[in-house]
Design a protein around this motif. Structure first.
Motif, short mmCIF file in Angstrom:
data_model
loop_
_atom_site.label_atom_id
_atom_site.label_comp_id
_atom_site.label_asym_id
_atom_site.label_seq_id
_atom_site.Cartn_x
_atom_site.Cartn_y
_atom_site.Cartn_z
N CYS A 1 -12.56 -23.64 31.67
CA CYS A 1 -12.91 -25.00 32.06
C CYS A 1 -12.56 -25.32 33.52
N GLN A 2 -13.58 -25.63 34.28
CA GLN A 2 -13.41 -25.96 35.70
C GLN A 2 -12.65 -27.27 35.89
N ARG B 1 -8.92 -26.85 35.50
CA ARG B 1 -8.33 -26.21 36.69
C ARG B 1 -8.28 -27.18 37.87
N TYR B 2 -9.36 -27.95 38.05
CA TYR B 2 -9.41 -28.88 39.19
C TYR B 2 -8.24 -29.87 39.13
N VAL C 1 -5.52 -26.10 29.29
CA VAL C 1 -6.21 -26.37 28.02
C VAL C 1 -5.21 -26.13 26.89
N LYS D 1 -5.46 -29.29 37.71
CA LYS D 1 -4.23 -28.50 37.54
C LYS D 1 -3.59 -28.77 36.18
N SER D 2 -4.44 -28.88 35.19
CA SER D 2 -3.97 -29.11 33.83
C SER D 2 -4.22 -27.82 33.04
#
Lengths: 316, 299
Positions: B198-199, B202-203, B208, B205-206
């Motif tokens: 999932c982008q 990442r964007y 999944v 900074k979390s």
């Protein structure tokens, strides 16, 4: 334990010679059909973004099969065009041409075909083409039930998508008698079966690899490659791949220069061979660095952390 | 033609007015198993809809192996509660799993993770520039227009298909309708790609699955530099050329699903073969939904 097989890309007679010499156990390729102009019956267009021809003519295709068989290498026809179906007027022109493309390849002696669309797979069953079938990554398999569905449709091997954990590979390999294949080198950001950011499709406009592009993000001052989840190199992870029960690794690269793609095959082939002797992967990597100029590998993959099967924190 | 109100979030907050105003209410997720609402909330909504005489649809995403059994259990309980529920499948493995576990819904619908057309690609016209007319029409039609698939899916109770709103799909809609499918058309936003990694997580900074509140709104993206790699693996970022700029490569990232706005106005669509229009609450405001609906109803 069976030796992990390497399936390598071939785009010419010369590249076939180099891939076989470099240790490919299987090769995959497609030949030019004049029924489609820019796209093809394979998962690639006829030329890549780098203007490399991804296919060869039928005469060379036949010569490659002969050469491969002489060297005990299996040949798979890339017949994984991800679109098909009835013709809009109700006929079956596209499907008939697709079948003709496959029959010609069978006549030439291929050992199997790679299929990328459910309708085409069912069609092959209907027209009684009985050859080894690999379900391409265009099926977007995520779980065991999908693998079992494909097994019912007489698929022999399934190629899993790029983002997969070893636990998932093992869970699938343990519950099916079908062969499972994973990608070893180069990768996509999205699940290929769902991605409409087409490239390597004979484009004249330079889209590059769209998912790796820089994007301006609304509400953010920066520009970044936000979509880029591509993982490129699985060399360090070969022991885990072998352990999971996967039968073959697939290299991407019909769009690359054959010297480069065959070097990649050589590196993996050497690593697999030495792993079967019981050597440690890091020891093997050091050996490789002494055998070939590894600087391009370090620069393109290691130093920028383009590692495959390494970080699962963003996997759903 | 019916109107469907879709809430793709684990937090479902649907008002009585929305239930009154729409024919179908749908919940779940096209892209992510972690965005599916708690079963208890889904069952409560299902009961409310049954009382109100409205249809209920449950949307399912692609399902990684470890989430398969929990989702099959969820579906089983949902169907036990309301046998008239329809389920949208974006994963053929889940469809197979439902059949295997004898929990197939009476009405299964193929979602946009499976139902696709080449026209979803922003530059499809360029790629198909030299193809024959028959090849072009075959390639850009919806991939579900296939007798072989239709026969196959009939064993899975597949009765409907979800489609994107695109300018060249009228012929496809007519053909799919003739095949007996109900067509459910998504208003305005076209799915372009789905990812497993999932982008959005990442964007922000979390990680999944602790990221489910990060994708309630989309991230708007505008392509600036092209990424190229030559045959020797040398990479560079180059400016977009004029042809690419003209195509206006703008996208919206909704969690792990990449979308773009359609280039066709809703007035230009032929709705003759459309069973329902899907309005996504994340992307379409209430005002716009009502304006659109009234516009359609008033012809």
């Amino acid at each position: 334990m069976d030796k992990l097989s390497i399936k390598a890309p071939v785009n010419s007679l010369t590249s076939a010679k180099m891939q076989i010499k470099s240790g490919a156990n299987e090769i995959y390729l497609s030949y030019i059909s004049d029924k489609i102009k820019n796209l093809s019956f394979s998962g690639r267009g006829k030329t890549s973004i780098n203007k490399v021809q991804t296919q060869m003519n039928y005469t060379d295709f036949c010569k490659i099969i002969e050469l491969a068989h002489h060297n005990n290498v299996k040949v798979e026809l890339a017949a994984n065009v991800p679109m098909s179906g009835d013709s809009p007027g109700g006929g079956h022109e596209f499907q008939n041409e697709y079948i003709e493309y496959i029959r010609e390849a069978i006549t030439a002696g291929i050992d199997g075909i790679i299929v990328g669309d459910l309708g085409n797979l069912i069609l092959l069953n209907k027209v009684d083409i009985s050859t080894h079938i690999t379900a391409s990554t265009f099926f977007g398999v995520q779980n065991l039930f999908h693998v079992l569905q494909l097994e019912k449709l007489n698929v022999d091997k399934v190629c899993l998508p790029h983002h997969f954990t070893f636990e998932e590979m093992k869970a699938i390999c343990d519950k099916t008698s079908m062969d499972i294949e994973v990608f070893a080198h180069f990768g996509c950001s999205f699940i290929e079966s769902t991605c409409s950011l087409y490239h390597h499709a004979s484009e004249k406009i330079d889209f590059g690899v769209p998912c790796r592009a820089n994007f301006k993000i609304d509400g953010d001052d920066t520009c970044e490659n936000i979509l880029d989840m591509g993982e490129d190199c699985a060399l360090c992870k070969l022991p885990e791949i072998i352990e999971s029960g996967v039968k073959s690794i697939k290299m991407i690269g019909r769009e690359l220069d054959y010297k480069l793609s065959s070097t990649i095959t050589y590196v993996y082939s050497y690593a697999i061979q030495e792993l079967t002797k019981g050597k440690n992967i890091h020891f093997i990597l050091n050996e490789l660095k002494n055998k070939i100029d590894f600087s391009f590998w370090d620069k393109s993959f290691c130093s920028i952390k383009r590692c495959k099967y390494n970080d699962f924190s963003y996997y759903i | 033609m019916k109107f469907e109100y879709r809430v793709l979030d684990n937090s479902i907050d649907i008002t009585k007015k929305q239930i009154e105003d729409f024919d179908i209410i749908s919940i779940g997720s096209e892209g992510c198993v972690h965005k599916i609402a708690e079963l208890k909330k889904a069952i409560t909504l299902s009961r409310e809809l049954e009382i109100a005489g409205k249809e209920f649809s449950f949307i399912t995403p692609k399902v990684p192996q470890k989430y398969m059994q929990p989702l099959l259990t969820y579906i089983s309980k949902l169907i036990n509660e309301n046998e008239n529920i329809s389920i949208v499948f974006n994963d053929l493995g889940l469809l197979e799993g439902c059949k295997h576990n004898k929990v197939l819904p009476n009405k299964a619908i193929i979602g946009r993770g499976i139902s696709r057309t080449f026209e979803e690609c922003l530059w499809y016209e360029h790629i198909l520039r030299d193809e024959t007319d028959i090849n072009k029409r075959t390639i850009i039609q919806n991939n579900m227009y296939d007798t072989n698939k239709s026969e196959f899916f009939s064993c899975y109770n597949v009765k409907g298909i979800e489609c994107n709103m695109l300018k060249n799909q009228e012929e496809s809609h007519r053909n799919l309708s003739k095949m007996g499918y109900e067509l459910n058309l998504h208003y305005r936003y076209i799915t372009t790609a789905f990812s497993r990694a999932c982008q959005t997580a990442r964007y922000f900074k979390s990680s999944v699955p602790n990221c489910t509140d990060k994708c309630r709104k989309g991230i708007e993206l505008n392509m600036k530099n092209v990424w190229t790699r030559d045959i020797t693996l040398s990479t560079e970022e180059i400016d977009m050329d004029m042809e690419l700029k003209k195509l206006n490569p703008r996208f919206i990232l909704m969690g792990n699903v990449l979308m773009r706005k359609t280039d066709i106005a809703f007035e230009q669509i032929n709705y003759n073969n459309i069973h329902s229009i899907i309005l996504d609450a994340r992307l379409v405001s209430s005002d716009e939904m009502y304006t659109f609906r009234e516009g359609i109803r008033n012809g």
